[in-house]
Design a protein around this motif. Structure first.
Motif, PDB file in Angstrom:
ATOM      1  N   GLN A  13       0.720  -1.112   0.102  1.00 29.80           N
ATOM      2  CA  GLN A  13       0.061   0.167   0.153  1.00 29.80           C
ATOM      3  C   GLN A  13       0.801   1.331   0.182  1.00 29.80           C
ATOM      4  O   GLN A  13       0.677   2.258  -0.538  1.00 29.80           O
ATOM      5  CB  GLN A  13      -0.931   0.149   1.025  1.00 29.80           C
ATOM      6  CG  GLN A  13      -2.219  -1.179   1.080  1.00 29.80           C
ATOM      7  CD  GLN A  13      -2.811  -1.349   2.412  1.00 29.80           C
ATOM      8  OE1 GLN A  13      -2.630  -0.191   3.238  1.00 29.80           O
ATOM      9  NE2 GLN A  13      -3.957  -2.051   2.339  1.00 29.80           N
ATOM     10  N   VAL A  14       2.105   1.306   0.757  1.00 30.15           N
ATOM     11  CA  VAL A  14       2.823   2.487   0.950  1.00 30.15           C
ATOM     12  C   VAL A  14       3.462   2.739  -0.639  1.00 30.15           C
ATOM     13  O   VAL A  14       3.600   3.769  -1.051  1.00 30.15           O
ATOM     14  CB  VAL A  14       4.075   2.221   1.981  1.00 30.15           C
ATOM     15  CG1 VAL A  14       4.708   3.312   1.836  1.00 30.15           C
ATOM     16  CG2 VAL A  14       3.335   2.389   3.453  1.00 30.15           C
ATOM     17  N   ILE A  15       3.824   1.651  -1.215  1.00 32.79           N
ATOM     18  CA  ILE A  15       4.665   1.512  -2.247  1.00 32.79           C
ATOM     19  C   ILE A  15       3.622   2.417  -3.470  1.00 32.79           C
ATOM     20  O   ILE A  15       4.015   3.009  -4.275  1.00 32.79           O
ATOM     21  CB  ILE A  15       5.383   0.419  -2.803  1.00 32.79           C
ATOM     22  CG1 ILE A  15       6.420  -0.070  -1.849  1.00 32.79           C
ATOM     23  CG2 ILE A  15       5.756   0.239  -4.142  1.00 32.79           C
ATOM     24  CD1 ILE A  15       6.759  -1.713  -2.053  1.00 32.79           C
ATOM     25  N   LEU A  16       2.213   1.554  -3.462  1.00 28.50           N
ATOM     26  CA  LEU A  16       1.576   2.042  -4.538  1.00 28.50           C
ATOM     27  C   LEU A  16       0.985   3.573  -4.331  1.00 28.50           C
ATOM     28  O   LEU A  16       1.035   4.146  -5.372  1.00 28.50           O
ATOM     29  CB  LEU A  16       0.481   1.206  -4.524  1.00 28.50           C
ATOM     30  CG  LEU A  16       0.720  -0.338  -5.072  1.00 28.50           C
ATOM     31  CD1 LEU A  16      -0.484  -1.219  -5.190  1.00 28.50           C
ATOM     32  CD2 LEU A  16       1.280  -0.197  -6.517  1.00 28.50           C
ATOM     33  N   LYS A  17       1.064   3.909  -3.244  1.00 31.00           N
ATOM     34  CA  LYS A  17       0.730   5.260  -2.801  1.00 31.00           C
ATOM     35  C   LYS A  17       1.649   6.161  -3.389  1.00 31.00           C
ATOM     36  O   LYS A  17       1.466   7.232  -3.956  1.00 31.00           O
ATOM     37  CB  LYS A  17       0.380   5.501  -1.123  1.00 31.00           C
ATOM     38  CG  LYS A  17      -0.071   6.752  -1.092  1.00 31.00           C
ATOM     39  CD  LYS A  17      -0.196   7.020   0.638  1.00 31.00           C
ATOM     40  CE  LYS A  17      -0.397   8.674   0.859  1.00 31.00           C
ATOM     41  NZ  LYS A  17      -0.613   8.770   2.273  1.00 31.00           N
TER      42      LYS A  17
END
Length: 95
Positions: free
Chosen positions: A7-11
């Motif tokens: 989630q952090v990477i995609l955000k």
């Protein structure tokens, strides 16, 4: 990897795409000044596509946690890879 890491990477990749979409749309101004409408349309369209994908990623994972040091290298590597493909989009559209 944990689900939170994805989630952090995609955000963060989404925020990079938004910035790239704005930067890709800038050459459209030069194309308009020289009346090269085919390239202006290609740059504007690719800027909208890139920013739209980035906005969808950013909004979808808006609730994710903040970036930590262990996420930074993954975000940088994935960001460079993704920006390479999205940066070539205007040339694909124009041709």
């Amino acid at each position: 990897m944990k689900s939170e890491t994805y989630q952090v990477i995609l955000k963060q990749t989404g925020s990079l795409f938004i910035l790239l979409g704005v930067i890709v749309a800038i050459p459209a101004l030069v194309s308009i000044m020289y009346a090269e409408w085919y390239s202006a349309a290609g740059f504007l369209l690719s800027g909208l596509i890139t920013s739209g994908i980035g906005l969808m990623l950013y909004r979808a994972y808006d609730h994710s946690e903040e970036v930590h040091y262990n996420h930074a290298i993954i975000v940088a590597a994935f960001g460079w890879l993704a920006i390479t493909f999205m940066g070539g989009l205007p040339f694909f559209i124009i041709s």
